[in-house]
Design an enzyme around this catalytic site. Structure first.
Site, PDB file in Angstrom:
ATOM      1  N   HIS A  54       0.628  -1.263  -0.063  1.00  0.00           N
ATOM      2  CA  HIS A  54      -0.032  -0.349  -0.301  1.00  0.00           C
ATOM      3  C   HIS A  54       0.833   1.268   0.440  1.00  0.00           C
ATOM      4  O   HIS A  54       0.286   2.506   0.457  1.00  0.00           O
ATOM      5  CB  HIS A  54      -0.887   0.209   1.526  1.00  0.00           C
ATOM      6  CG  HIS A  54      -1.850  -0.191   1.587  1.00  0.00           C
ATOM      7  ND1 HIS A  54      -3.369  -0.703   0.983  1.00  0.00           N
ATOM      8  CD2 HIS A  54      -1.755  -2.296   1.671  1.00  0.00           C
ATOM      9  CE1 HIS A  54      -3.804  -1.680   0.604  1.00  0.00           C
ATOM     10  NE2 HIS A  54      -2.950  -2.883   1.344  1.00  0.00           N
ATOM     11  N   ASN A 127     -10.198  -2.596   2.868  1.00  0.00           N
ATOM     12  CA  ASN A 127     -10.321  -2.587   1.315  1.00  0.00           C
ATOM     13  C   ASN A 127     -11.597  -2.308   0.201  1.00  0.00           C
ATOM     14  O   ASN A 127     -12.810  -2.595   1.259  1.00  0.00           O
ATOM     15  CB  ASN A 127      -9.312  -4.570   0.513  1.00  0.00           C
ATOM     16  CG  ASN A 127      -7.931  -3.788   1.147  1.00  0.00           C
ATOM     17  OD1 ASN A 127      -7.459  -3.309   0.933  1.00  0.00           O
ATOM     18  ND2 ASN A 127      -7.178  -5.409   0.324  1.00  0.00           N
TER      19      ASN A 127
HETATM   20  C1  HEM Z   1      -1.858 -11.276   7.729  1.00  0.00           C
HETATM   21  C2  HEM Z   1      -2.529 -10.108   6.027  1.00  0.00           C
HETATM   22  C3  HEM Z   1      -2.036  -8.699   6.424  1.00  0.00           C
HETATM   23  C4  HEM Z   1      -0.679  -8.432   6.926  1.00  0.00           C
HETATM   24  C5  HEM Z   1       0.296  -8.727   7.652  1.00  0.00           C
HETATM   25  C6  HEM Z   1      -1.027  -7.187   6.606  1.00  0.00           C
HETATM   26  C7  HEM Z   1       0.766  -5.795   6.801  1.00  0.00           C
HETATM   27  C8  HEM Z   1       0.265  -4.988   6.322  1.00  0.00           C
HETATM   28  C9  HEM Z   1       1.811  -3.658   6.680  1.00  0.00           C
HETATM   29  C10 HEM Z   1       2.566  -4.154   7.193  1.00  0.00           C
HETATM   30  C11 HEM Z   1       1.470  -3.023   5.673  1.00  0.00           C
HETATM   31  C12 HEM Z   1       2.417  -1.395   6.013  1.00  0.00           C
HETATM   32  C13 HEM Z   1       1.413  -0.557   7.122  1.00  0.00           C
HETATM   33  C14 HEM Z   1       2.461   0.719   7.030  1.00  0.00           C
HETATM   34  O1  HEM Z   1       3.644   0.717   6.958  1.00  0.00           O
HETATM   35  O2  HEM Z   1       2.076   1.833   7.689  1.00  0.00           O
HETATM   36  C15 HEM Z   1      -0.070  -2.976   5.289  1.00  0.00           C
HETATM   37  C16 HEM Z   1      -0.868  -1.776   5.006  1.00  0.00           C
HETATM   38  C17 HEM Z   1      -2.235  -2.258   4.483  1.00  0.00           C
HETATM   39  N1  HEM Z   1      -3.256  -3.295   4.821  1.00  0.00           N
HETATM   40 FE1  HEM Z   1      -2.597  -4.664   5.155  1.00  0.00          FE
HETATM   41  N2  HEM Z   1      -1.539  -6.486   5.922  1.00  0.00           N
HETATM   42  C18 HEM Z   1      -2.507  -7.968   5.844  1.00  0.00           C
HETATM   43  C19 HEM Z   1      -4.028  -8.488   5.440  1.00  0.00           C
HETATM   44  C20 HEM Z   1      -4.728  -7.604   5.164  1.00  0.00           C
HETATM   45  C21 HEM Z   1      -5.768  -6.986   4.596  1.00  0.00           C
HETATM   46  C22 HEM Z   1      -6.703  -8.307   4.915  1.00  0.00           C
HETATM   47  C23 HEM Z   1      -6.478  -5.860   4.165  1.00  0.00           C
HETATM   48  C24 HEM Z   1      -7.882  -5.019   4.094  1.00  0.00           C
HETATM   49  C25 HEM Z   1      -8.998  -6.270   4.355  1.00  0.00           C
HETATM   50  C26 HEM Z   1      -5.162  -5.011   4.501  1.00  0.00           C
HETATM   51  C27 HEM Z   1      -5.506  -3.597   4.346  1.00  0.00           C
HETATM   52  C28 HEM Z   1      -4.109  -2.884   4.543  1.00  0.00           C
HETATM   53  C29 HEM Z   1      -3.921  -1.214   4.531  1.00  0.00           C
HETATM   54  C30 HEM Z   1      -5.819  -0.566   3.841  1.00  0.00           C
HETATM   55  C31 HEM Z   1      -3.057  -0.623   4.256  1.00  0.00           C
HETATM   56  C32 HEM Z   1      -2.553   0.636   4.266  1.00  0.00           C
HETATM   57  C33 HEM Z   1      -3.063   1.797   5.037  1.00  0.00           C
HETATM   58  C34 HEM Z   1      -2.977   2.829   5.082  1.00  0.00           C
HETATM   59  O3  HEM Z   1      -2.927   3.507   3.693  1.00  0.00           O
HETATM   60  O4  HEM Z   1      -1.783   3.699   5.350  1.00  0.00           O
HETATM   61  N3  HEM Z   1      -4.553  -5.398   4.944  1.00  0.00           N
HETATM   62  N4  HEM Z   1      -0.309  -3.660   5.720  1.00  0.00           N
END
Ligand code: HEM
Length: 482
Positions: A54, A127
């Site tokens: 992201h 999402n």
């Molecule tokens: C085990 C599964 C997942 C892991 C380990 C994971 C991990 C991460 C990490 C490390 C980030 C970056 C955070 C940052 O540096 O600010 C991130 C961002 C994000 N993730 Fe996940 N994620 C997972 C699953 C999901 C799922 C299923 C969704 C949605 C339903 C999701 C939605 C998002 C969104 C929207 C962001 C961006 C947030 C922003 O705008 O700063 N992720 N994720």
């Protein structure tokens, strides 16, 4: 016009910003150029690591207005009284590409909302799709690697994505959404948002309910076909959102929830905590609860949007997690990422700081400051430990204790291989409600990437499509031949 005086970062006025001090007009520079050195040294430190996923996104501020009280289900303060307005910050994003990738990638879109409530920040980090590719967090790094660039060539490589999917059929439902006509939103304003996960509410009586968020766009769904995306402006969605808000055309979403009782969850045929599945809408209808509007752009992209730190673990009293295994992986992953990427005191930055008092016994660390919102207890009275005898030392409040989380009676610890479960019915149901044109777009979009894969990957993917719907497989097979 009288210009403001240029200063050093310590606030001292600067007399000349163009010419360093040199030994004569043609001579070398000297050590007393501390001002030039300050500029160069700060410049070297302008970057922080981009988000590992992201990375490319757009943020804006707005308001959530409650239109239906959820008192029956939750004690969350911002969900009690109809008409209550809560400030929010939202960041939309693509998932796989780096900060300088393309806005119109075929990729899910992040839909992350920070609600600045009176009881602390509540983050809904979702999402634009109601399901995800996986249901075990241990696979997240593997899946993401398969979407990123090839580690040898540093080029996009659709063969890696299909190789992963061919070996991991539980992804089929989300693959079908991604490859469908919904796979490339025309703008962030024209897409829905979903929590995707099941979360829980709990009420005054200590009763727990499972729920999912749905944010339906009031602008209508609009998408791009693959051939339109190929020639679209790479900054198109950033530009669209910023310009719409600047001209007062505020985008909005209708907030809805699906709710399930604990008993309904025990009786449900489909595992309600499986992130690859939706809850049937006829059994668990959408209940309209509010309006979400974006109405103010950020003043500084880096300070606000880039340093925004969302965490699925940012709950407030009345809202909590669920047995969803993926969600549990996420509950720890995000703060870890923020500490690495932004720094240990990331929650003190204005975009992340709660708009209510923040009182705790955590101390110091890089960039510790006094929060302008009156938060962040800096132990000015000397109390930096708990328990203590001091009147102004904060103490826990039993009134916000969460009721016990139910778990399956007699369950045991093990690794459960769910590969035999049904990965196909919901993907097939989605295919069957598509129009003829949508089915054909789906087949063509799949064939574009799958056509570059070897025969074994193609056959395993076709076998998955066949299990979802024979016509799905037939159309992809025909598109591959064409
Ligand atoms: C085990 C599964 C997942 C892991 C380990 C994971 C991990 C991460 C990490 C490390 C980030 C970056 C955070 C940052 O540096 O600010 C991130 C961002 C994000 N993730 Fe996940 N994620 C997972 C699953 C999901 C799922 C299923 C969704 C949605 C339903 C999701 C939605 C998002 C969104 C929207 C962001 C961006 C947030 C922003 O705008 O700063 N992720 N994720």
């Amino acid at each position: 016009m009288t210009k403001k005086v240029l200063t050093t970062s310590a606030g001292a006025p600067v007399s000349d910003d163009n010419n360093s001090i040199s030994v004569g007009p043609r001579g070398p520079l000297t050590y007393d150029n501390h001002y030039t050195f300050e500029k160069l040294a700060h410049f070297n430190r302008e970057r922080i690591p981009e988000r590992v996923v992201h990375a490319r996104g757009t943020g804006a501020y707005g308001t959530f207005t409650l239109t239906k009280s959820l008192k029956e289900f939750t004690i969350a303060d911002f969900l009690q009284n109809e008409g209550k307005r809560t400030d929010v910050f939202i960041r939309f994003s693509t998932v796989g590409g780096g900060q300088d990738s393309h806005d119109f990638a075929r990729d899910p879109r992040g839909f992350a909302i920070k609600f600045y409530t009176k009881q602390g920040n509540y983050d809904m980090v979702g999402n634009n799709t109601p399901v995800f590719f996986l249901r075990d967090p241990s696979k997240f790094p593997d899946f993401i690697h398969s979407q990123k660039k090839n580690p040898r060539t540093n080029l996009p490589d659709p063969r890696m994505a299909y190789e992963f999917w061919a070996n991991y059929p539980q992804a089929l439902h989300q693959v079908t959404i991604l490859m469908s006509d919904r796979g490339i939103p025309a703008s962030y304003r024209n897409m829905n948002g979903y929590s995707s996960h099941t979360y829980s509410f709990w009420n005054e009586k200590g009763e727990r309910f499972w729920f999912k968020w749905h944010f339906k766009t009031n602008q209508g769904i609009k998408t791009l076909r693959a051939e339109e995306a190929a020639v679209a402006d790479p900054h198109g969605t950033q530009q669209d959102l910023v310009e719409a808000i600047d001209r007062g055309d505020f985008p909005s979403w209708t907030a809805k929830v699906q709710i399930m009782t604990e008993q309904q969850a025990r009786d449900a045929e489909v595992n309600p905590f499986d992130l690859t599945k939706v809850w049937p809408h006829d059994e668990f209808p959408l209940i309209e609860v509010g309006q979400l509007e974006l109405n103010r752009n950020v003043d500084n992209y880096f300070a606000e949007t880039e340093q925004a730190a969302f965490a699925p673990s940012n709950f407030v009293p009345g809202i909590s997690s669920s047995p969803d295994k993926m969600l549990q992986g996420r509950l720890l992953a995000y703060q870890d990422a923020h500490r690495y990427r932004v720094g240990v005191n990331y929650n003190q930055l204005p975009v992340n700081a709660a708009k209510c008092p923040v009182n705790h016994y955590q101390r110091d660390g890089a960039m510790a400051g006094l929060c302008p919102a009156g938060g962040h207890h800096h132990q000015t009275s000397g109390a930096n430990f708990y328990p203590n005898d001091r009147d102004d030392g904060p103490a826990p409040d039993q009134a916000v204790a969460e009721p016990p989380m139910p778990v399956e009676a007699g369950a045991w610890l093990d690794r459960f291989d769910t590969d035999e479960e049904d990965h196909y019915t919901q993907a097939g149901n989605l295919f069957r409600i598509m129009s003829d044109d949508q089915k054909q777009q789906l087949a063509n979009n799949i064939a574009g990437g799958l056509g570059q894969c070897d025969a074994s990957v193609q056959q395993r993917m076709l076998a998955q499509f066949e299990k979802a719907d024979a016509d799905y497989a037939a159309r992809v097979a025909a598109a591959l031949k064409a």
